[in-house]
Scaffold this motif. Structure first.
Motif, mmCIF file in Angstrom:
data_model
loop_
_atom_site.group_PDB
_atom_site.id
_atom_site.type_symbol
_atom_site.label_atom_id
_atom_site.label_comp_id
_atom_site.label_asym_id
_atom_site.label_seq_id
_atom_site.Cartn_x
_atom_site.Cartn_y
_atom_site.Cartn_z
ATOM 1 N N SER A 114 0.741 -1.186 -0.052
ATOM 2 C CA SER A 114 0.197 -0.145 0.151
ATOM 3 C C SER A 114 1.143 1.069 -0.120
ATOM 4 N N LEU A 115 1.857 0.964 0.109
ATOM 5 C CA LEU A 115 3.094 2.313 -0.007
ATOM 6 C C LEU A 115 2.764 2.481 -1.344
ATOM 7 N N SER A 116 3.361 4.153 -0.996
ATOM 8 C CA SER A 116 3.393 5.301 -2.729
ATOM 9 C C SER A 116 5.466 4.389 -2.736
ATOM 10 N N SER A 117 5.463 5.567 -4.020
ATOM 11 C CA SER A 117 6.884 5.600 -4.059
ATOM 12 C C SER A 117 7.103 6.281 -3.822
ATOM 13 N N GLY A 118 8.446 7.159 -3.303
ATOM 14 C CA GLY A 118 8.766 8.379 -3.237
ATOM 15 C C GLY A 118 10.000 8.190 -2.142
ATOM 16 N N MET A 119 10.255 9.444 -1.875
ATOM 17 C CA MET A 119 11.527 9.753 -0.592
ATOM 18 C C MET A 119 11.267 8.924 0.395
ATOM 19 N N TYR A 120 11.721 8.589 1.554
ATOM 20 C CA TYR A 120 11.486 8.856 2.944
ATOM 21 C C TYR A 120 12.189 8.394 3.436
ATOM 22 N N ARG A 121 12.092 8.590 5.079
ATOM 23 C CA ARG A 121 13.505 8.801 6.021
ATOM 24 C C ARG A 121 12.866 8.162 6.848
ATOM 25 N N ILE A 122 14.027 7.778 7.434
ATOM 26 C CA ILE A 122 13.891 6.274 8.524
ATOM 27 C C ILE A 122 14.926 7.534 9.582
ATOM 28 N N ARG A 123 13.985 6.966 11.172
ATOM 29 C CA ARG A 123 14.126 7.628 12.125
ATOM 30 C C ARG A 123 14.345 7.006 12.824
ATOM 31 N N ALA A 124 15.653 7.069 13.968
ATOM 32 C CA ALA A 124 15.806 5.426 15.149
ATOM 33 C C ALA A 124 15.839 6.822 16.508
ATOM 34 N N TYR A 125 15.462 6.089 17.597
ATOM 35 C CA TYR A 125 16.096 6.974 18.636
ATOM 36 C C TYR A 125 15.372 5.964 20.254
ATOM 37 N N THR A 126 15.802 5.647 21.245
ATOM 38 C CA THR A 126 15.141 5.492 21.919
ATOM 39 C C THR A 126 14.760 6.695 23.207
#
Length: 365
Positions: A114-126
């Motif tokens: 269901s995701l559309s194509s494009g630029m995405y961000r991976i964000r990581a944190y505690t």
């Protein structure tokens, strides 16, 4: 005997109090900074992905390294890592939690159809990192495509480019009558750097500076701001579209901090407006990952103060140079990267003849 003991204790107490009384304002400030670092340690996250781009339906395989900011050692502060997949509208499309063992975590993000194509961000944190500014979170942009991309490629090409631009005066502020460098960063809606150029005008529409993005939408220009002026950036994109952006307001009074990196030194310049040239102390503190490596006190008895700090006193990394006033209040800050080129150098040699689909022996030097 009791009188003698009391006299000795009194002398020790008076001596201790005497040392406390002789403590300089800079020493007090450095103690406060050291206490903050020890009491509120910070974490950093680094993530390795298996690929730089993906297709809808695939998995993103990742490995995370959670370390302390001070020494870059495995962090024991957190046992859970949160990883978000965010689209270009700042909407979280997928969230996973990973167990952290001795600073290491690994897992995968399934990219739903269901995701559309494009630029995405991976964000990581505690959860612990949420006590601080989100600027400390790990972020990385990735491209996600789909089999339908070829059908919509023409529509994407015809779509008008949306972008934003931020301006960063050196030291933090534009101050009237003090020449300053201003950095800028332009980013399109898909998270990529924008290729642009432009110029700066005052409120009378007079051109006072020009600029061009040099790399990934980033660049720098110099300006001599005047009090009671408002400056505007007129920006031209590669598709010839034009937009205007306001620069930060100009302060009538203040201290400006400038740092230049030479071959051997960090050259520091403190410029002050006339009303602040009163002989009061200011403190300069240079630290890396919360550890202070250099500091000094100067009296503001003239409009421009200069000093040099040898780069060899710092380890390789980002040096945070901060300027404090006589009340130990931070008033300006500058980040500069020091590189001693002392990174690990590893040579990989194949000790056997390469054969397809067979074991190979490698030598690491």
């Amino acid at each position: 005997m009791k009188t003698l003991k009391l006299s000795l204790l009194s002398l020790i107490a008076l001596t201790f109090l005497g040392f406390k009384a002789d403590e300089t304002p800079l020493e007090k400030l450095l103690k406060q900074l050291a206490k903050i670092t020890a009491t509120y340690p910070q974490e950093k996250v680094h993530i390795h992905l298996d690929k730089p781009y993906y297709t809808v339906g695939e998995d993103i395989w990742l490995k995370a390294y959670l370390v302390t900011a001070e020494k870059n050692e495995p962090s024991l502060l957190s046992t859970v890592l949160y990883v978000d997949l965010i689209d270009n509208k700042n909407s979280i499309k997928k969230k996973i939690t990973l167990s952290v063992d001795k600073g290491i975590a690994s897992g995968n993000i399934s990219l739903l159809d269901s995701l559309s194509s494009g630029m995405y961000r991976i964000r990581a944190y505690t959860n612990y990192m949420r006590n601080y500014n989100q600027d400390l979170f790990f972020e990385k942009f990735i491209a996600i495509g789909s089999v339908a991309d070829n059908k919509i490629a023409k529509k994407v090409e015809d779509k008008k480019v949306e972008f934003g631009i931020q301006f960063f005066p050196e030291g933090g502020n534009l101050i009237g009558g003090i020449r300053s460098k201003v950095g800028f960063k332009a980013v399109t809606a898909d998270g990529l750097g924008a290729n642009l150029s432009g110029y700066i005008v005052n409120k009378n529409k007079e051109k006072v500076a020009e600029f061009t993005a040099e790399h990934a939408g980033m660049g720098i220009f110099a300006i001599l701001p005047q009090s009671n002026e408002q400056y505007t950036a007129i920006v031209t994109l590669a598709d010839n579209s034009i937009k205007s952006f306001k620069l930060p307001a100009v302060l009538e009074s203040g201290h400006a901090l400038a740092v230049n990196s030479t071959a051997e030194n960090l050259s520091i310049r403190i410029s002050s407006t006339a009303d602040l040239v009163q002989g009061k102390d200011v403190f300069v503190v240079a630290q890396v990952n919360g550890i202070v490596y250099a500091s000094f006190t100067s009296k503001v008895d003239k409009a421009i103060l200069t000093a040099n700090i040898a780069k060899k006193v710092f380890p390789t990394g980002i040096v945070q140079v901060s300027l404090f006033d006589a009340n130990s209040k931070p008033i300006a800050e500058r980040l500069v990267f020091v590189n001693h080129n002392d990174q690990l150098k590893i040579d990989v040699t194949n000790t056997t003849e390469a054969v397809t689909k067979k074991k190979a022996n490698l030598a690491l030097n």
